[in-house]
Design a protein around this motif. Structure first.
Motif, PDB file in Angstrom:
ATOM      1  N   GLU A  43     -13.580  11.209 -18.198  1.00  0.00           N
ATOM      2  CA  GLU A  43     -12.271  10.907 -18.783  1.00  0.00           C
ATOM      3  C   GLU A  43     -12.402  10.459 -20.241  1.00  0.00           C
ATOM      4  O   GLU A  43     -11.619  10.869 -21.093  1.00  0.00           O
ATOM      5  CB  GLU A  43     -11.533   9.853 -17.958  1.00  0.00           C
ATOM      6  CG  GLU A  43     -11.057  10.362 -16.615  1.00  0.00           C
ATOM      7  CD  GLU A  43     -10.130  11.563 -16.735  1.00  0.00           C
ATOM      8  OE1 GLU A  43      -9.196  11.537 -17.571  1.00  0.00           O
ATOM      9  OE2 GLU A  43     -10.337  12.538 -15.988  1.00  0.00           O
ATOM     10  N   LEU A  44     -13.390   9.612 -20.513  1.00  0.00           N
ATOM     11  CA  LEU A  44     -13.616   9.172 -21.892  1.00  0.00           C
ATOM     12  C   LEU A  44     -14.004  10.341 -22.788  1.00  0.00           C
ATOM     13  O   LEU A  44     -13.535  10.448 -23.925  1.00  0.00           O
ATOM     14  CB  LEU A  44     -14.712   8.101 -21.929  1.00  0.00           C
ATOM     15  CG  LEU A  44     -14.328   6.736 -21.382  1.00  0.00           C
ATOM     16  CD1 LEU A  44     -15.579   5.886 -21.137  1.00  0.00           C
ATOM     17  CD2 LEU A  44     -13.378   6.034 -22.331  1.00  0.00           C
ATOM     18  N   ALA A  45     -14.861  11.228 -22.277  1.00  0.00           N
ATOM     19  CA  ALA A  45     -15.284  12.394 -23.060  1.00  0.00           C
ATOM     20  C   ALA A  45     -14.104  13.315 -23.346  1.00  0.00           C
ATOM     21  O   ALA A  45     -13.967  13.832 -24.457  1.00  0.00           O
ATOM     22  CB  ALA A  45     -16.392  13.147 -22.325  1.00  0.00           C
ATOM     23  N   LYS A  46     -13.227  13.520 -22.368  1.00  0.00           N
ATOM     24  CA  LYS A  46     -12.030  14.349 -22.580  1.00  0.00           C
ATOM     25  C   LYS A  46     -11.148  13.744 -23.664  1.00  0.00           C
ATOM     26  O   LYS A  46     -10.646  14.454 -24.539  1.00  0.00           O
ATOM     27  CB  LYS A  46     -11.227  14.472 -21.280  1.00  0.00           C
ATOM     28  CG  LYS A  46     -11.838  15.375 -20.247  1.00  0.00           C
ATOM     29  CD  LYS A  46     -10.973  15.369 -18.980  1.00  0.00           C
ATOM     30  CE  LYS A  46     -11.670  16.038 -17.821  1.00  0.00           C
ATOM     31  NZ  LYS A  46     -10.872  15.929 -16.572  1.00  0.00           N
ATOM     32  N   LEU A  47     -10.957  12.435 -23.597  1.00  0.00           N
ATOM     33  CA  LEU A  47     -10.124  11.750 -24.583  1.00  0.00           C
ATOM     34  C   LEU A  47     -10.727  11.868 -25.981  1.00  0.00           C
ATOM     35  O   LEU A  47     -10.030  12.192 -26.949  1.00  0.00           O
ATOM     36  CB  LEU A  47      -9.945  10.284 -24.194  1.00  0.00           C
ATOM     37  CG  LEU A  47      -9.107   9.426 -25.125  1.00  0.00           C
ATOM     38  CD1 LEU A  47      -7.680   9.953 -25.224  1.00  0.00           C
ATOM     39  CD2 LEU A  47      -9.105   7.983 -24.654  1.00  0.00           C
ATOM     40  N   CYS A  48     -12.027  11.627 -26.089  1.00  0.00           N
ATOM     41  CA  CYS A  48     -12.690  11.734 -27.395  1.00  0.00           C
ATOM     42  C   CYS A  48     -12.617  13.163 -27.925  1.00  0.00           C
ATOM     43  O   CYS A  48     -12.357  13.384 -29.117  1.00  0.00           O
ATOM     44  CB  CYS A  48     -14.148  11.286 -27.293  1.00  0.00           C
ATOM     45  SG  CYS A  48     -14.346   9.501 -27.100  1.00  0.00           S
ATOM     46  N   HIS A  49     -12.836  14.134 -27.058  1.00  0.00           N
ATOM     47  CA  HIS A  49     -12.764  15.546 -27.475  1.00  0.00           C
ATOM     48  C   HIS A  49     -11.361  15.894 -27.972  1.00  0.00           C
ATOM     49  O   HIS A  49     -11.206  16.508 -29.027  1.00  0.00           O
ATOM     50  CB  HIS A  49     -13.161  16.461 -26.316  1.00  0.00           C
ATOM     51  CG  HIS A  49     -13.044  17.907 -26.636  1.00  0.00           C
ATOM     52  ND1 HIS A  49     -13.932  18.551 -27.481  1.00  0.00           N
ATOM     53  CD2 HIS A  49     -12.140  18.827 -26.243  1.00  0.00           C
ATOM     54  CE1 HIS A  49     -13.573  19.812 -27.587  1.00  0.00           C
ATOM     55  NE2 HIS A  49     -12.491  20.005 -26.847  1.00  0.00           N
ATOM     56  N   ARG A  50     -10.362  15.475 -27.211  1.00  0.00           N
ATOM     57  CA  ARG A  50      -8.969  15.765 -27.569  1.00  0.00           C
ATOM     58  C   ARG A  50      -8.615  15.138 -28.920  1.00  0.00           C
ATOM     59  O   ARG A  50      -7.857  15.712 -29.699  1.00  0.00           O
ATOM     60  CB  ARG A  50      -8.044  15.234 -26.471  1.00  0.00           C
ATOM     61  CG  ARG A  50      -6.652  15.780 -26.501  1.00  0.00           C
ATOM     62  CD  ARG A  50      -5.820  15.501 -25.250  1.00  0.00           C
ATOM     63  NE  ARG A  50      -5.952  14.176 -24.681  1.00  0.00           N
ATOM     64  CZ  ARG A  50      -6.491  13.917 -23.473  1.00  0.00           C
ATOM     65  NH1 ARG A  50      -6.950  14.892 -22.712  1.00  0.00           N
ATOM     66  NH2 ARG A  50      -6.555  12.680 -23.025  1.00  0.00           N
ATOM     67  N   CYS A  51      -9.179  13.965 -29.215  1.00  0.00           N
ATOM     68  CA  CYS A  51      -8.871  13.252 -30.459  1.00  0.00           C
ATOM     69  C   CYS A  51      -9.892  13.510 -31.564  1.00  0.00           C
ATOM     70  O   CYS A  51      -9.823  12.886 -32.629  1.00  0.00           O
ATOM     71  CB  CYS A  51      -8.767  11.758 -30.177  1.00  0.00           C
ATOM     72  SG  CYS A  51      -7.428  11.335 -29.056  1.00  0.00           S
TER      73      CYS A  51
END
Length: 125
Positions: A43-51
């Motif tokens: 979830e953290l990786a998805k958020l960082c990737h998206r941002c």
């Protein structure tokens, strides 16, 4: 949230570099986060990737290669709380561990099996 996230200056500075010869190349990460499961890392990786935010994984900070040297605006993932030894196979000399398992903890777990994980061995996994 707290206690799994910190923006304290001392914590950020501690997590912004390892023992490499070039600590001046590192910049403290913006937050340090302590995920405790694969799902949280995802979830953290998805958020960082998206941002479009750089992610830097952190174990103990004792490396000599500068691999955890943070870059401007990064998020540090301190994986030390992911310390489960999931599976040990004595037959094929393999062990499956989470990234926060230290050599000392692994050797404590292996005590009595006739196996050990020596210093200088490449890769736990």
């Amino acid at each position: 949230g707290a206690p799994n996230v910190s923006t304290a200056t001392a914590v950020r500075e501690q997590h912004g570099h390892d023992e490499s010869m070039h600590p001046e190349a590192a910049v403290p990460p913006v937050p340090v986060v302590w995920p405790q499961s694969v799902g949280q890392v995802q979830e953290l990786a998805k958020l960082c990737h998206r941002c479009h935010v750089p992610m830097v994984p952190f174990g103990t900070g004792t490396g000599l290669e500068g691999g955890v040297n943070a870059v401007q605006g990064s998020v540090c993932f301190d994986l030390s709380r992911m310390d489960t030894i999931a599976e040990l196979s004595l037959e094929d000399f393999s062990v499956t561990v989470e990234p926060g398992v230290t050599r000392k903890a692994l050797n404590s777990h292996l005590r009595g099996t006739g196996l050990w994980f020596p210093v200088g061995t490449m890769g736990i996994g």
